[in-house]
Design an enzyme around this catalytic site. Sequence first.
Site, short mmCIF file in Angstrom:
data_model
loop_
_atom_site.label_atom_id
_atom_site.label_comp_id
_atom_site.label_asym_id
_atom_site.label_seq_id
_atom_site.Cartn_x
_atom_site.Cartn_y
_atom_site.Cartn_z
N HIS A 134 0.71 -1.15 0.02
CA HIS A 134 -0.04 0.08 0.02
C HIS A 134 0.91 1.22 0.13
O HIS A 134 2.18 1.24 0.41
CB HIS A 134 -0.76 -0.15 1.22
CG HIS A 134 -2.07 1.08 1.40
ND1 HIS A 134 -1.52 2.28 1.76
CD2 HIS A 134 -3.34 1.05 1.22
CE1 HIS A 134 -2.91 2.71 1.75
NE2 HIS A 134 -3.94 2.10 1.34
N ASP A 189 2.87 -5.19 7.66
CA ASP A 189 1.44 -4.36 7.53
C ASP A 189 0.47 -5.36 7.85
O ASP A 189 0.21 -6.23 6.66
CB ASP A 189 1.54 -3.75 5.95
CG ASP A 189 0.32 -2.92 5.69
OD1 ASP A 189 -0.74 -3.28 6.76
OD2 ASP A 189 0.05 -2.51 4.83
N GLN A 191 -4.75 -5.52 6.57
CA GLN A 191 -5.84 -6.32 6.04
C GLN A 191 -6.05 -7.69 6.59
O GLN A 191 -6.76 -8.59 6.36
CB GLN A 191 -5.73 -6.76 4.56
CG GLN A 191 -5.66 -5.44 3.83
CD GLN A 191 -7.38 -4.78 4.01
OE1 GLN A 191 -8.08 -5.52 4.11
NE2 GLN A 191 -7.40 -3.41 3.43
N LYS A 244 -10.38 -1.26 10.08
CA LYS A 244 -10.50 -2.35 9.26
C LYS A 244 -10.95 -3.54 9.94
O LYS A 244 -11.02 -4.63 9.47
CB LYS A 244 -9.34 -2.49 8.56
CG LYS A 244 -9.04 -1.41 7.68
CD LYS A 244 -7.76 -1.68 6.55
CE LYS A 244 -7.71 -0.30 5.87
NZ LYS A 244 -8.30 -0.09 4.49
N CYS A 285 -4.87 2.27 -3.74
CA CYS A 285 -3.56 2.90 -2.91
C CYS A 285 -2.39 2.12 -3.26
O CYS A 285 -1.54 1.59 -2.36
CB CYS A 285 -3.56 2.99 -1.70
SG CYS A 285 -4.76 4.20 -1.25
#
Length: 403
Positions: A119, A196, A199, A222, A360
């Site tokens: 991202h 990261d 998600q 999220k 993104c």
Amino acid sequence: MTPSLSRLREQFPALAQPGLIYLDNAATTQKPVAVLDAMNHFYRRHNANVHRGAHRLSDLATRDFEGARDIVANFLNASAREEVIFTRGTTEAMNLLARSLGSHLLQPGDEILIDTWAHHACIVPWQQMAIQTGAKLVPIPLTPAGDLDLDAYESLLSPRTKVVSLTQISNALGKQAPLHQMLPAAKAMGAITIVDGAQAVAHLPVDVQALGCDFYAFSGHKCYGPTGIGVLWGRQQLLQQMPPYQYGGEMIDTVSFEGSRFNRLPYKFEAGTPAIAEAIGLGAALSFIQSLDTNAVANHEQALMNRAKAGLAGLDGVAAIAADGDNLGALSFRVDGEHHQDIGILLDQAGIAVRCGHHCCQPLMQALGLKGSCRVSFALYNTEAEVDAFVAALQEITEFLND
Ligand code: PMP
């Protein structure tokens, strides 16, 4: 819909709106009553600034806020609550890391390896730090199937590699990185590893100690929590060595015009009044996730994904993108000859919310030879009937456009 799924959906007031099929969960999830109530209760009953200790209400606010930190630490299986830093989200966590760790660590010629799924929030902060320090950003390429190219990754790792930043689950493709393989290889080179998890948190149990990374970041919104709050988890020993990211109240121990001494962890990285209600909301969201049967949720979400893939495979001129593996949460697709935005608008007119664009992830789109894609993304409250309605609407749209 099973009775248990129907009861689960009742906990999300936004889903009760007629004519809404919400399949944009990778962008942000809807919020359960537990989160709305926790924030409401804080503002109605306990609202005060934290860590001031001057009065009863401030003590209550501090207890709620620090209680949320304990929930996060437990959720991530952190070895200490001091390792949990509240940020505004994944983006701020990545900026904090690039600025604080980058300025402390990087020398000219050093390399920062970043996967091509990344991202923009993971790319741009390190790119800026590379410009400032003379370090170099090195992308980890993809295989033709859109997976991370592990052979290329291993050959890119070298003693120059100071940082390896990996996306646990791609927000555009729903693909999952083989972290168990990639993180040890980076550690063997002595690199600092960053994951990261934006998600991942809504879909997978996370154990930062078992993962073996140095830093892990995610966003509250999220994973059924509020916007404006996220987490950076980091190893205490590394966080201790890093300079603060922002300066001001809360992050100091003593201040004089001659100089200041900084606070201990985690407060050293939390300058100013924090997002108190949002942190409490995040705590409630993670407790909500922990209260569910994780296997049942995973099976349900996998069933939704399989149904969507099968549905798309049956449509002429529609192709799922990088969909030959175990996609989790998100699935991208394209419609031959049509712009992704047009498909998004037509799906919206049918009451179906999806995301269309570059997500993104412009370098990823370039690597795939795409300008953008349409993406459906699922949460635990979505139903098979919603997936069917999406596929049926897409079929109608493609037939209409081909007429
Ligand atoms: N990384 C990934 C994989 C994401 O999906 C997102 C949000 N789309 C981010 C980082 C940035 O998160 P936020 O905007 O909440 O800071």
